[in-house]
Design an enzyme around this catalytic site. Sequence first.
Site, mmCIF file in Angstrom:
data_model
loop_
_atom_site.group_PDB
_atom_site.id
_atom_site.type_symbol
_atom_site.label_atom_id
_atom_site.label_comp_id
_atom_site.label_asym_id
_atom_site.label_seq_id
_atom_site.Cartn_x
_atom_site.Cartn_y
_atom_site.Cartn_z
ATOM 1 C CD GLU A 49 6.499 0.518 -5.698
ATOM 2 O OE1 GLU A 49 7.459 0.644 -6.294
ATOM 3 O OE2 GLU A 49 5.327 0.892 -5.920
ATOM 4 C CG ASP A 60 14.055 -2.153 -13.587
ATOM 5 O OD1 ASP A 60 13.837 -1.211 -13.021
ATOM 6 O OD2 ASP A 60 13.806 -3.161 -13.481
ATOM 7 C CE1 TYR A 175 5.799 4.126 -10.702
ATOM 8 C CE2 TYR A 175 6.134 2.108 -9.075
ATOM 9 C CZ TYR A 175 6.713 3.382 -9.974
ATOM 10 O OH TYR A 175 7.883 3.853 -9.878
#
Lengths: 266, 398
Positions: A49, A60, A175
């Site tokens: 990834e 993030d 995911y």
Amino acid sequence: MSRIQTTFDALKQQNRRALIPFFTAGDPHPSLTVPLMHAMVAAGADVIELGVPFSDPMADGPTIQRASERALKQGMSLRGVLNLVAEFRQQDNSTPVVLMGYGNPIEAMGWDVFAQRCAEVGVDGVLTVDFPPEESHDAFEYLQAHGIDPIFLLAPTTEDARVEQVAKLARGYVYYVSLKGVTGAGNLDLSAIEQKLPQLRKHIKLPIGVGFGIRDAVTAQAVAKLCDGVVVGSRIVQEIENSNDATVIANVSALVNELRLAINQA
Amino acid sequence: MYNYPDSTGHFGQFGGIYMAETLIPAVEELRVQYLRYQNDPEFKAEFAYELKHYVGRPSPIYHAKNWSDRLGGAQIYLKREDLNHTGAHKINNAIGQALLAKRMGKKRVIAETGAGMHGVATATVAARFGMECIVYMGAEDIQRQSPNVYRMKLLGATVVPVESGSKTLKDACNEAIRDWVTNVESTFYIFGTAAGPHPYPMMVRDFQCVIGNEAKIQMPEMIGRQPDAVIACVGGGSNAIGLFYPYIEEENVQIIGVEAGGYGIASGQHAAPLTANAKVGVLHGNRVNLMQDENGQITETHSISAGLDYPGVGPEHCWLKEIGRAQYVAINDDEAMRAFHDLCRFEGIIPALESSHALAHAAKIAPEMSKDKALLVNLSGRGDKDINTVARLSGIAL
């Protein structure tokens, strides 16, 4: 058949779990990105990834935020990331590469141009963190027209009906974000993952990768017992951050190898 | 009939819910709960009570006669949101969202803030309703707006400095979103402007519409008719949409949004995505005109006013521009400063630097209009918080 499917099919036959390292393209320097990718594959990565840096990485934590900032300072862009994948493909035509990032750089390029470039350079999947299925219709038509897998996130907060909806659109793998939080947080709850996965499996026939909060070999091994692939991001980015240009390849290789060995024993 | 957003939160191509999966159930829950309470008589009554007795509404409209006479043209009227409790329009929305948070059983509220007015408003309602309050504020804005930082602390809030990116409002938004994603079950995000993922642009607009709804009653009482134009500053655009929305179907009323022109549109150092025809993009949950480079990276903005220093704008403003119902212009830092000083000296009102942008545009167009024309400017906040900035720019140490 796509590289992602081929890879997961082969792993399944061998009864192994995928190791999916993440790092940000261009960090610490664009010239090290392709060598890092090859080194990760050599150390046991099954899928890579590759993070596309963005100025405002809202999902993030600080580690990947800093990686984005470093990469952007080095002039990295979506165009640059695609060129790096083309370079990687000159020597590796089998390891799947998934681009992970935010939607706006793709919007700026145009989804049609982007999808076409992905196909040309050998990108296999695209995960756009801030584009949920509701807003993704046009985007995914372009991706699918070029044979690129749209990778979707599922979260602990995702309810059953939504899982079903995502199952219809997802390709490649799904995911599963293993915790409520940003990348790199440390509060992963194994029993919660264990409870959630059967619920996801009811609808998701694709392989399920689990990520967010996997910081060491022990956790990677425990998570690998529950799913088809383990995504490790912030821990690898941290290793890059703590290395210098001379040591980064060796350090990251050692880390990926350690994770590989742990997952193999799952 | 104007009826936006649609059921999926879109204003034409703008708006939407561009959020990470972890937060999608949270915005969906918010949407469902807002639709449930939006027309609930008890909710509406409590909201109205708080606005009247706690905020001090209705806010008056004031005829700035001295200033109008000096400008020599149209008459300028000010909607006095600066007289609200906490000194700006932000409290209207903060109360609405806090009442919703209370009904949803959320005991912890978070907010982003630029100039600090929304942070103060959120800290205020959190104290009023007994909630824990965390406010994210860019480190640069903390420097620019230190009095508001202390006000928030006095009110019991925790102010978290944000050191990432440009250290301003957009980075505070990023950090608040990160908090929300981590604490999604316990936390209500009191978003400060009419932007972000659906239902925020609609909900914030609805809570702020009290501004325009009052004005539509007050103007005929004052001058026997509606104004010729309504003018408000636009960062995210909540004070503006609150004034504009009730006027959308009043076809004879011109609608003008005033963005922050910074050092001038040509300089590239501004916060005026609509005026500069910035490309459409996606940030903070919605599709809007967005200041960005050719690679889709968000560019740093500049404005003298922290509250307007933001690269995007609410989706409904993008839409009103696209359909031609509203006009958007930019006012530079120095023009805003001149209007700030003029209002202080000629009317005895210290306006917020944000509102000074709207005032400056009124001052720009008034002289070209006849004296029987009327401009209604939203004086969205008071300028006490800005005295350090103004003093510094004037070379004065306080």
